[in-house]
Design an enzyme around this catalytic site. Sequence first.
Site, PDB file in Angstrom:
ATOM      1  N   ASP A  61       0.880  -1.179   0.000  1.00 16.52           N
ATOM      2  CA  ASP A  61       0.000   0.000   0.000  1.00 16.52           C
ATOM      3  C   ASP A  61       0.909   1.217   0.000  1.00 16.52           C
ATOM      4  O   ASP A  61       1.900   1.239   0.729  1.00 16.52           O
ATOM      5  CB  ASP A  61      -0.901  -0.009   1.245  1.00 16.52           C
ATOM      6  CG  ASP A  61      -2.091   0.936   1.098  1.00 16.52           C
ATOM      7  OD1 ASP A  61      -1.867   2.131   0.803  1.00 16.52           O
ATOM      8  OD2 ASP A  61      -3.233   0.487   1.280  1.00 16.52           O
ATOM      9  N   LEU A  70     -10.530   5.879   9.871  1.00 14.20           N
ATOM     10  CA  LEU A  70     -10.637   5.186  11.162  1.00 14.20           C
ATOM     11  C   LEU A  70     -12.006   4.548  11.392  1.00 14.20           C
ATOM     12  O   LEU A  70     -12.150   3.651  12.221  1.00 14.20           O
ATOM     13  CB  LEU A  70     -10.322   6.158  12.312  1.00 14.20           C
ATOM     14  CG  LEU A  70      -8.910   6.773  12.268  1.00 14.20           C
ATOM     15  CD1 LEU A  70      -8.723   7.735  13.429  1.00 14.20           C
ATOM     16  CD2 LEU A  70      -7.834   5.691  12.301  1.00 14.20           C
ATOM     17  N   ARG A  72     -13.452   2.531   9.536  1.00 16.20           N
ATOM     18  CA  ARG A  72     -13.532   1.156   9.009  1.00 16.20           C
ATOM     19  C   ARG A  72     -12.190   0.431   8.901  1.00 16.20           C
ATOM     20  O   ARG A  72     -12.168  -0.784   8.706  1.00 16.20           O
ATOM     21  CB  ARG A  72     -14.205   1.163   7.621  1.00 16.20           C
ATOM     22  CG  ARG A  72     -13.371   1.873   6.567  1.00 16.20           C
ATOM     23  CD  ARG A  72     -14.129   2.132   5.280  1.00 16.20           C
ATOM     24  NE  ARG A  72     -13.274   2.797   4.309  1.00 16.20           N
ATOM     25  CZ  ARG A  72     -12.928   4.076   4.346  1.00 16.20           C
ATOM     26  NH1 ARG A  72     -13.373   4.876   5.295  1.00 16.20           N
ATOM     27  NH2 ARG A  72     -12.131   4.582   3.423  1.00 16.20           N
ATOM     28  N   LYS A  85       0.453   3.349   5.748  1.00 21.76           N
ATOM     29  CA  LYS A  85      -0.357   2.191   6.159  1.00 21.76           C
ATOM     30  C   LYS A  85       0.439   0.888   6.140  1.00 21.76           C
ATOM     31  O   LYS A  85       0.344   0.077   7.067  1.00 21.76           O
ATOM     32  CB  LYS A  85      -1.576   2.052   5.234  1.00 21.76           C
ATOM     33  CG  LYS A  85      -2.590   3.157   5.404  1.00 21.76           C
ATOM     34  CD  LYS A  85      -3.775   2.953   4.468  1.00 21.76           C
ATOM     35  CE  LYS A  85      -4.749   4.098   4.608  1.00 21.76           C
ATOM     36  NZ  LYS A  85      -5.918   3.959   3.708  1.00 21.76           N
ATOM     37  N   CYS A 172     -10.362 -15.271 -15.264  1.00 19.08           N
ATOM     38  CA  CYS A 172      -9.608 -14.340 -14.427  1.00 19.08           C
ATOM     39  C   CYS A 172     -10.496 -13.128 -14.129  1.00 19.08           C
ATOM     40  O   CYS A 172     -11.611 -13.016 -14.649  1.00 19.08           O
ATOM     41  CB  CYS A 172      -8.296 -13.920 -15.104  1.00 19.08           C
ATOM     42  SG  CYS A 172      -8.459 -12.752 -16.480  1.00 19.08           S
ATOM     43  N   CYS A 189     -15.379   5.406  -3.119  1.00 16.04           N
ATOM     44  CA  CYS A 189     -15.725   5.355  -1.703  1.00 16.04           C
ATOM     45  C   CYS A 189     -15.882   6.750  -1.107  1.00 16.04           C
ATOM     46  O   CYS A 189     -16.763   7.021  -0.318  1.00 16.04           O
ATOM     47  CB  CYS A 189     -14.643   4.551  -1.005  1.00 16.04           C
ATOM     48  SG  CYS A 189     -14.331   4.920   0.671  1.00 16.04           S
ATOM     49  N   CYS A 250     -10.240 -13.016 -23.791  1.00 21.90           N
ATOM     50  CA  CYS A 250      -9.545 -12.282 -22.716  1.00 21.90           C
ATOM     51  C   CYS A 250      -8.073 -12.123 -23.051  1.00 21.90           C
ATOM     52  O   CYS A 250      -7.383 -13.101 -23.341  1.00 21.90           O
ATOM     53  CB  CYS A 250      -9.697 -13.003 -21.385  1.00 21.90           C
ATOM     54  SG  CYS A 250      -8.793 -12.216 -20.039  1.00 21.90           S
TER      55      CYS A 250
HETATM   56 ZN   LIG Z   1      -9.354 -13.722 -18.347  1.00 25.53          ZN
END
Ligand SMILES: [Zn+2]
Length: 255
Positions: A61, A70, A72, A85, A172, A189, A250
């Site tokens: 991170d 704080l 969550r 973090k 995936c 968020c 993909c």
């Molecule tokens: Zn894939």
Amino acid sequence: MALPPERLERFARHIVLPEVGGAGQAALAKAKVVLIGLGGIGSPALQYLAGAGIGSLVLVDDDAVDATNLQRQTIYREDDIGHRKAELAEVWVREFDAALDVRWVRDRLTADNAGSIVAGADLVLDGCDNFATRLAVSDACVAAGVPLISAAVGRFQGQVGAFAGHLPDQPCYRCYVGDAFDADDCDSCAEDGMLGAMAGWTGTFAALQAIRALLAPTGGMGDPQWGKLHLLDGLKPAMRTLSIAKDPACKACSR
Ligand SMILES: [Zn+2]
């Protein structure tokens, strides 16, 4: 590998479960898990992965704690505001269980460094907050042959998917979301809000799915549930399960 007596005592409530047992606990102790994102999902996930005795943890991170976290992000305290973090999370693990091997990565995960970060892992748990990183993590996992638990949460909705796209018959994460989000770096968020306990439910469920996958070779909790996406609804509350199909076009997992 036999566990020493103090470890057998620490994990007694696991070992008594037929689904875990001594062999399963030894498998967890040998496992290396890379945890991407140490926020609302990563904090509770880390607490239960470390609690489960996952022997080797890599924490990724590049963000610092701020006051709005704080509500969550359960491993941080007021004194941590402004500090990194990943570094704080490493300290948390060392104080919780000194027997675990833990290290933190200060860099932001990108398509360029993702391969070296996930190399050698038994499993990656991704709880980051944006599509571009999630896709970079997924592509690196497919290339390196590493299973991925990918988790996301917003408002009262969580989702947790188990992916093994390196296997010929398994999808995936990119098969699920497609290519449109490669450049999307928004953190919804902040705009949409999130009930803190919803991040906790999603993060601990992601840890459960990670442990399920790590126990699969010893028989453990049964099917690792590759290609299954669980949708968590905190308002009803309820959980739904979707099966993701492998996309034959993909660009990550189909050739
Ligand atoms: Zn894939």
